[in-house]
Design a protein around this motif. Structure first.
Motif, PDB file in Angstrom:
ATOM      1  N   ASP A  16       0.919  -1.033  -0.044  1.00 37.64           N
ATOM      2  CA  ASP A  16       0.053   0.086  -0.202  1.00 37.64           C
ATOM      3  C   ASP A  16       0.848   1.294   0.085  1.00 37.64           C
ATOM      4  O   ASP A  16       0.364   2.317  -0.212  1.00 37.64           O
ATOM      5  N   LEU A  17       2.148   1.207   0.275  1.00 39.44           N
ATOM      6  CA  LEU A  17       3.017   2.354   0.346  1.00 39.44           C
ATOM      7  C   LEU A  17       3.766   2.582  -1.063  1.00 39.44           C
ATOM      8  O   LEU A  17       4.181   3.592  -1.356  1.00 39.44           O
ATOM      9  N   LEU A  18       3.758   1.652  -2.146  1.00 33.03           N
ATOM     10  CA  LEU A  18       4.108   1.772  -3.381  1.00 33.03           C
ATOM     11  C   LEU A  18       3.385   2.528  -4.428  1.00 33.03           C
ATOM     12  O   LEU A  18       2.045   2.558  -4.306  1.00 33.03           O
ATOM     13  N   PRO A  19       3.781   3.320  -5.192  1.00 33.29           N
ATOM     14  CA  PRO A  19       2.974   3.996  -6.071  1.00 33.29           C
ATOM     15  C   PRO A  19       2.323   3.135  -7.010  1.00 33.29           C
ATOM     16  O   PRO A  19       2.630   1.954  -7.214  1.00 33.29           O
ATOM     17  N   ILE A  20       0.952   3.675  -7.502  1.00 33.68           N
ATOM     18  CA  ILE A  20       0.290   2.879  -8.446  1.00 33.68           C
ATOM     19  C   ILE A  20       0.823   3.369  -9.730  1.00 33.68           C
ATOM     20  O   ILE A  20       0.977   4.376 -10.002  1.00 33.68           O
ATOM     21  N   ALA A  74      11.204   9.414  -6.579  1.00 33.72           N
ATOM     22  CA  ALA A  74       9.936   9.986  -5.865  1.00 33.72           C
ATOM     23  C   ALA A  74       9.667  10.172  -4.507  1.00 33.72           C
ATOM     24  O   ALA A  74       8.614  10.541  -4.071  1.00 33.72           O
ATOM     25  N   GLY A  75      10.871   9.666  -3.924  1.00 30.40           N
ATOM     26  CA  GLY A  75      10.792   9.877  -2.380  1.00 30.40           C
ATOM     27  C   GLY A  75       9.886   8.559  -1.862  1.00 30.40           C
ATOM     28  O   GLY A  75       9.541   8.616  -0.619  1.00 30.40           O
ATOM     29  N   VAL A  76       9.555   7.540  -2.575  1.00 33.69           N
ATOM     30  CA  VAL A  76       9.047   6.379  -1.950  1.00 33.69           C
ATOM     31  C   VAL A  76       9.690   5.644  -0.898  1.00 33.69           C
ATOM     32  O   VAL A  76       9.012   5.349   0.013  1.00 33.69           O
ATOM     33  N   TRP A  77      10.876   5.565  -0.943  1.00 33.61           N
ATOM     34  CA  TRP A  77      11.516   4.906   0.106  1.00 33.61           C
ATOM     35  C   TRP A  77      11.743   5.566   1.531  1.00 33.61           C
ATOM     36  O   TRP A  77      11.733   5.141   2.417  1.00 33.61           O
ATOM     37  N   GLU A  78      11.679   7.113   1.430  1.00 32.63           N
ATOM     38  CA  GLU A  78      11.479   7.774   2.355  1.00 32.63           C
ATOM     39  C   GLU A  78      10.183   7.576   3.158  1.00 32.63           C
ATOM     40  O   GLU A  78       9.965   7.187   4.357  1.00 32.63           O
ATOM     41  N   VAL A  80       8.279   4.977   2.769  1.00 37.45           N
ATOM     42  CA  VAL A  80       8.454   3.705   3.629  1.00 37.45           C
ATOM     43  C   VAL A  80       9.049   3.590   4.859  1.00 37.45           C
ATOM     44  O   VAL A  80       8.536   2.882   5.667  1.00 37.45           O
ATOM     45  N   ALA A  81      10.324   4.168   5.018  1.00 39.24           N
ATOM     46  CA  ALA A  81      11.092   4.242   6.134  1.00 39.24           C
ATOM     47  C   ALA A  81      10.256   4.832   7.037  1.00 39.24           C
ATOM     48  O   ALA A  81      10.014   4.326   8.252  1.00 39.24           O
ATOM     49  N   VAL A  82       9.635   5.924   6.951  1.00 34.22           N
ATOM     50  CA  VAL A  82       9.042   6.710   8.093  1.00 34.22           C
ATOM     51  C   VAL A  82       7.682   5.949   8.411  1.00 34.22           C
ATOM     52  O   VAL A  82       7.416   5.746   9.743  1.00 34.22           O
ATOM     53  N   THR A  83       6.937   5.212   7.715  1.00 37.34           N
ATOM     54  CA  THR A  83       5.764   4.615   7.958  1.00 37.34           C
ATOM     55  C   THR A  83       6.105   3.159   8.647  1.00 37.34           C
ATOM     56  O   THR A  83       5.378   3.012   9.604  1.00 37.34           O
ATOM     57  N   LEU A  84       6.893   2.439   8.288  1.00 35.25           N
ATOM     58  CA  LEU A  84       7.421   1.271   8.921  1.00 35.25           C
ATOM     59  C   LEU A  84       8.007   1.658  10.192  1.00 35.25           C
ATOM     60  O   LEU A  84       7.852   1.005  11.572  1.00 35.25           O
ATOM     61  N   ALA A  85       8.720   2.963  10.491  1.00 34.12           N
ATOM     62  CA  ALA A  85       9.288   3.377  11.899  1.00 34.12           C
ATOM     63  C   ALA A  85       7.959   3.609  12.793  1.00 34.12           C
ATOM     64  O   ALA A  85       7.870   3.312  13.887  1.00 34.12           O
ATOM     65  N   GLU A  86       7.014   4.217  12.368  1.00 35.94           N
ATOM     66  CA  GLU A  86       5.715   4.651  12.789  1.00 35.94           C
ATOM     67  C   GLU A  86       5.084   3.332  13.284  1.00 35.94           C
ATOM     68  O   GLU A  86       4.423   3.119  14.607  1.00 35.94           O
ATOM     69  N   ILE A  87       5.001   2.284  12.482  1.00 38.97           N
ATOM     70  CA  ILE A  87       4.118   1.255  12.780  1.00 38.97           C
ATOM     71  C   ILE A  87       5.019   0.068  14.033  1.00 38.97           C
ATOM     72  O   ILE A  87       4.360  -0.092  14.802  1.00 38.97           O
TER      73      ILE A  87
END
Length: 118
Positions: A16-20, A74-78, A80-87
């Motif tokens: 769900d974090l990857l671009p469509i 596109a900043g996708v990995w940033e 992903v990293a922030v979201t995973l850290a929050e989770i």
């Protein structure tokens, strides 16, 4: 699934974090194969091998590299990293790097017991 590949639970969070990808994007792997592409990216980052050495089971090395680069720009990995850290923080799971490297005694300014003056 190989050692190091995403588990079902990990993929459910990450997909769900990857671009469509647009439907009419032309050539390349369809977006439903993003899991294989991400596993190829993870393999390459884990091993430190050149992109051309990514095993073919993950897809074309060039497709994997181009997707990695496009998502990086596109900043996708940033995200992903922030979201995973929050989770991880919300669930009480933390990861701390416990790597220890022993240094030679002289690296800390001490005298080397093996060196003799005389």
């Amino acid at each position: 699934m190989s050692r190091g590949d995403l588990t079902e639970a990990e993929w459910r969070v990450l997909r769900d974090l990857l671009p469509i990808e647009p439907e009419n994007r032309g050539r390349g792997r369809p977006p439903e194969q993003n899991r294989s592409i991400v596993n190829g990216i993870l393999w390459r980052l884990r091993c430190g091998a050149p992109w051309r050495d990514v095993p073919p089971k993950y897809g074309s090395w060039n497709t994997i590299y181009r997707r990695f680069r496009r998502w990086s720009e596109a900043g996708v990995w940033e995200t992903v990293a922030v979201t995973l850290a929050e989770i991880m923080a919300d669930s009480g799971h933390y990861s701390i790097d416990s790597t220890t490297i022993r240094a030679h005694v002289s690296a800390a300014g001490g005298k080397d017991p093996m060196m003799r003056v005389g």
